[in-house]
Design a protein around this motif. Structure first.
Motif, PDB file in Angstrom:
ATOM      1  N   UNK A 125       0.818  -1.216   0.000  1.00 35.63           N
ATOM      2  CA  UNK A 125       0.000   0.000   0.000  1.00 35.63           C
ATOM      3  C   UNK A 125       0.849   1.262   0.000  1.00 35.63           C
ATOM      4  N   UNK A 126       2.157   1.122   0.231  1.00 32.47           N
ATOM      5  CA  UNK A 126       3.032   2.281   0.154  1.00 32.47           C
ATOM      6  C   UNK A 126       2.986   2.936  -1.212  1.00 32.47           C
ATOM      7  N   UNK A 127       2.702   2.161  -2.248  1.00 36.30           N
ATOM      8  CA  UNK A 127       2.593   2.707  -3.605  1.00 36.30           C
ATOM      9  C   UNK A 127       1.402   3.645  -3.706  1.00 36.30           C
ATOM     10  N   UNK A 128       0.245   3.192  -3.247  1.00 30.09           N
ATOM     11  CA  UNK A 128      -0.960   4.019  -3.332  1.00 30.09           C
ATOM     12  C   UNK A 128      -0.940   5.164  -2.315  1.00 30.09           C
ATOM     13  N   UNK A 129      -0.355   4.923  -1.138  1.00 25.00           N
ATOM     14  CA  UNK A 129      -0.273   5.985  -0.136  1.00 25.00           C
ATOM     15  C   UNK A 129       0.533   7.171  -0.655  1.00 25.00           C
ATOM     16  N   UNK A 130       1.540   6.901  -1.450  1.00 26.35           N
ATOM     17  CA  UNK A 130       2.401   7.954  -1.973  1.00 26.35           C
ATOM     18  C   UNK A 130       1.920   8.552  -3.274  1.00 26.35           C
ATOM     19  N   UNK A 131       0.769   8.106  -3.763  1.00 25.76           N
ATOM     20  CA  UNK A 131       0.225   8.590  -5.035  1.00 25.76           C
ATOM     21  C   UNK A 131      -0.988   9.460  -4.757  1.00 25.76           C
ATOM     22  N   UNK A 132      -0.885  10.752  -5.012  1.00 20.33           N
ATOM     23  CA  UNK A 132      -1.983  11.664  -4.736  1.00 20.33           C
ATOM     24  C   UNK A 132      -3.235  11.297  -5.527  1.00 20.33           C
ATOM     25  N   UNK A 133      -3.046  10.680  -6.696  1.00 18.01           N
ATOM     26  CA  UNK A 133      -4.180  10.281  -7.523  1.00 18.01           C
ATOM     27  C   UNK A 133      -5.029   9.184  -6.931  1.00 18.01           C
ATOM     28  N   UNK A 134      -4.529   8.518  -5.895  1.00 18.12           N
ATOM     29  CA  UNK A 134      -5.273   7.418  -5.286  1.00 18.12           C
ATOM     30  C   UNK A 134      -6.600   7.874  -4.685  1.00 18.12           C
ATOM     31  N   UNK A 135      -6.687   9.146  -4.312  1.00 20.64           N
ATOM     32  CA  UNK A 135      -7.922   9.641  -3.699  1.00 20.64           C
ATOM     33  C   UNK A 135      -9.071   9.562  -4.695  1.00 20.64           C
ATOM     34  N   UNK A 136      -8.894  10.107  -5.896  1.00 24.10           N
ATOM     35  CA  UNK A 136      -9.970  10.054  -6.894  1.00 24.10           C
ATOM     36  C   UNK A 136     -10.140   8.641  -7.441  1.00 24.10           C
ATOM     37  N   UNK A 137      -9.047   7.883  -7.534  1.00 25.18           N
ATOM     38  CA  UNK A 137      -9.157   6.504  -8.019  1.00 25.18           C
ATOM     39  C   UNK A 137      -9.989   5.654  -7.063  1.00 25.18           C
ATOM     40  N   UNK A 138      -9.819   5.883  -5.765  1.00 29.25           N
ATOM     41  CA  UNK A 138     -10.602   5.138  -4.782  1.00 29.25           C
ATOM     42  C   UNK A 138     -12.085   5.461  -4.923  1.00 29.25           C
ATOM     43  N   UNK A 139     -12.400   6.745  -5.067  1.00 21.79           N
ATOM     44  CA  UNK A 139     -13.794   7.153  -5.248  1.00 21.79           C
ATOM     45  C   UNK A 139     -14.335   6.627  -6.567  1.00 21.79           C
ATOM     46  N   UNK A 140     -13.549   6.773  -7.630  1.00 18.57           N
ATOM     47  CA  UNK A 140     -13.987   6.324  -8.950  1.00 18.57           C
ATOM     48  C   UNK A 140     -14.243   4.840  -9.019  1.00 18.57           C
ATOM     49  N   UNK A 141     -13.363   4.062  -8.388  1.00 17.15           N
ATOM     50  CA  UNK A 141     -13.547   2.608  -8.372  1.00 17.15           C
ATOM     51  C   UNK A 141     -14.802   2.228  -7.607  1.00 17.15           C
ATOM     52  N   UNK A 142     -15.006   2.873  -6.461  1.00 19.82           N
ATOM     53  CA  UNK A 142     -16.186   2.572  -5.643  1.00 19.82           C
ATOM     54  C   UNK A 142     -17.474   2.914  -6.388  1.00 19.82           C
ATOM     55  N   UNK A 143     -17.470   4.037  -7.108  1.00 19.95           N
ATOM     56  CA  UNK A 143     -18.675   4.481  -7.813  1.00 19.95           C
ATOM     57  C   UNK A 143     -18.778   3.902  -9.224  1.00 19.95           C
ATOM     58  N   UNK A 144     -17.728   3.199  -9.658  1.00 18.77           N
ATOM     59  CA  UNK A 144     -17.664   2.681 -11.022  1.00 18.77           C
ATOM     60  C   UNK A 144     -17.791   3.820 -12.030  1.00 18.77           C
ATOM     61  N   UNK A 145     -17.061   4.891 -11.761  1.00 15.55           N
ATOM     62  CA  UNK A 145     -17.055   6.055 -12.650  1.00 15.55           C
ATOM     63  C   UNK A 145     -16.414   5.676 -13.981  1.00 15.55           C
ATOM     64  N   UNK A 146     -17.076   6.025 -15.066  1.00  9.60           N
ATOM     65  CA  UNK A 146     -16.636   5.584 -16.387  1.00  9.60           C
ATOM     66  C   UNK A 146     -15.982   6.674 -17.214  1.00  9.60           C
ATOM     67  N   UNK A 147     -15.670   7.827 -16.576  1.00  9.79           N
ATOM     68  CA  UNK A 147     -15.104   8.919 -17.351  1.00  9.79           C
ATOM     69  C   UNK A 147     -13.877   9.463 -16.622  1.00  9.79           C
ATOM     70  N   UNK A 148     -13.742  10.758 -16.468  1.00  6.34           N
ATOM     71  CA  UNK A 148     -12.544  11.352 -15.890  1.00  6.34           C
ATOM     72  C   UNK A 148     -12.420  11.047 -14.400  1.00  6.34           C
ATOM     73  N   UNK A 149     -11.181  10.824 -13.947  1.00  3.60           N
ATOM     74  CA  UNK A 149     -10.893  10.672 -12.525  1.00  3.60           C
ATOM     75  C   UNK A 149      -9.656  11.524 -12.234  1.00  3.60           C
TER      76      UNK A 149
END
Length: 396
Positions: A125-149
């Protein structure tokens, strides 16, 4: 251009883990802050901070999520539920979140493992913890967002900027639904030491006196964790699917001081320009200020208010109540503004004695009033400024 409306909102702040609890918190004015032991310097080891108590999103699917990602998902989940979005919705769903600290708290904890070359116990998880993009990716994955993240990392204006960007994308038909917001989990020694060097933190041990906005009595702010999310849609799309708009993003405007990464425009000129551009010919029912107890910011807020409005335009801030949530602060202010329009009151500024700011028309007690428009101000570390004008679901 077509109106952009809010159809859902969700929140995670100290003392309020959902919208209905946040309504109660704003009305009752009970500060949910607490004294955190041994987080500070040798001189000031204990600090008043805003901590969210209790577990956040337990379960295997969230096992490797950082705390900030969990807060973001929790807020977005509530917002989508209130908006009534369906999983089989085939429209372009985008996620835009702001964070300035991201997974710094986890990285601080992992730094000892890295420093001691303890590769065996260092988590993936050190990879995702150090990646600022993980915040939107986590939300996008949970919501199954199909466009921009997307993640915006431009300091404390980031969630306000996320709202502004979502509005622009929807107006230009570049997406169909935007889940926008911000999340922070900033309670760590790295930030405490850094802001202590700047003499920016409140060192007051009494919760009732710590982090006074609009006051010279306590010259620092209170660090707080939190998250907020809004669902934005074009008004025609919202009404077509039977959703009732909660409010409208009427205007947005941003600029930058361009002085230094450690300095802001003390004249208040740039913030005044923001207020002039979001309000134009309109007079908001009140200003939701970023004033947080940091003297420089609060003075800028007072100067900009005096420049743009008369003394009968009230100003208030929620920072004395919940502390400063960094990049999540703007969206949480927006949620508080929508609640005030729904419940018809202006929330009071909590925890101030007005020392040195007696001339500013700060709301000191909850004010029952029909609220049709709210101007929101937001400043960021290094000089970014963003403002929003929110209105009820009908035209001014």
């Amino acid at each position: 251009m077509e109106n952009i409306v809010v159809t859902g909102m969700g929140v995670q702040v100290p003392g309020a883990r959902h919208i209905s609890a946040f309504k109660d918190l704003l009305w009752q004015k009970e500060r949910p802050l607490q004294l955190v032991k041994n987080i500070g310097t040798k001189k000031n080891p204990h600090l008043v901070m805003g901590v969210i108590d209790g577990p956040i999103l337990e379960g295997q699917q969230f096992k490797r999520h950082s705390r900030v990602s969990k807060l973001a998902v929790a807020a977005a989940s509530e917002a989508v539920k209130i908006a009534g979005l369906k999983k089989d919705d085939q429209r372009r769903l985008s996620v835009i979140f702001g964070t300035s600290v991201a997974g710094l708290t986890e990285l601080e904890q992992l730094s000892t493992l890295a420093a001691s070359h303890d590769f065996r116990n260092y988590p993936i998880s050190g990879v995702s913890d150090g990646n600022i993009g993980s915040v939107s990716l986590a939300v996008g994955t949970y919501l199954q967002a199909n466009h921009l993240q997307l993640v915006l990392g431009n300091t404390c204006t980031a969630s306000t900027d996320a709202i502004a960007l979502g509005k622009q994308l929807l107006e230009q038909n570049l997406t169909d639904v935007c889940v926008v917001g911000g999340a922070e989990a900033p309670i760590n020694r790295t930030l405490v030491y850094a802001f202590s060097k700047m003499k920016a933190l409140s060192t007051e041990q009494d919760i009732k006196l710590a982090g006074m906005p609009f006051s010279r009595s306590d010259k620092g702010f209170v660090i707080s964790e939190g998250a907020g999310a809004l669902v934005l849609e074009r008004e025609s799309d919202a009404r077509h699917r039977g959703a009732a708009p909660l409010g409208r993003i009427q205007e947005s405007y941003s600029n930058h001081d361009n002085l230094s990464i450690l300095e802001s425009d003390k004249t208040g000129e740039k913030m005044s320009i923001v207020l002039e551009n979001i309000c134009r010919e309109y007079k908001p029912d009140y200003i939701s200020s970023q004033a947080l107890g940091l003297m420089e910011n609060d003075i800028i807020e007072a100067i900009a208010h005096k420049h743009c409005f008369s003394a009968d335009t009230p100003i208030t801030t929620i920072k004395g109540l919940i502390g400063h949530t960094f990049a999540a602060s703007g969206v949480i202010q927006a949620i508080a503004a929508i609640i005030s329009m729904q419940e018809e009151f202006i929330p009071a500024t909590v925890g101030t004695d007005m020392n040195g700011f007696e001339h500013v028309p700060v709301v000191l007690e909850n004010w029952k009033k029909l609220v049709q428009s709210v101007a929101i101000t937001s400043h960021g570390f290094g000089g970014s400024n963003t403002g929003l004008l929110l209105t009820r679901e009908y035209e001014l």
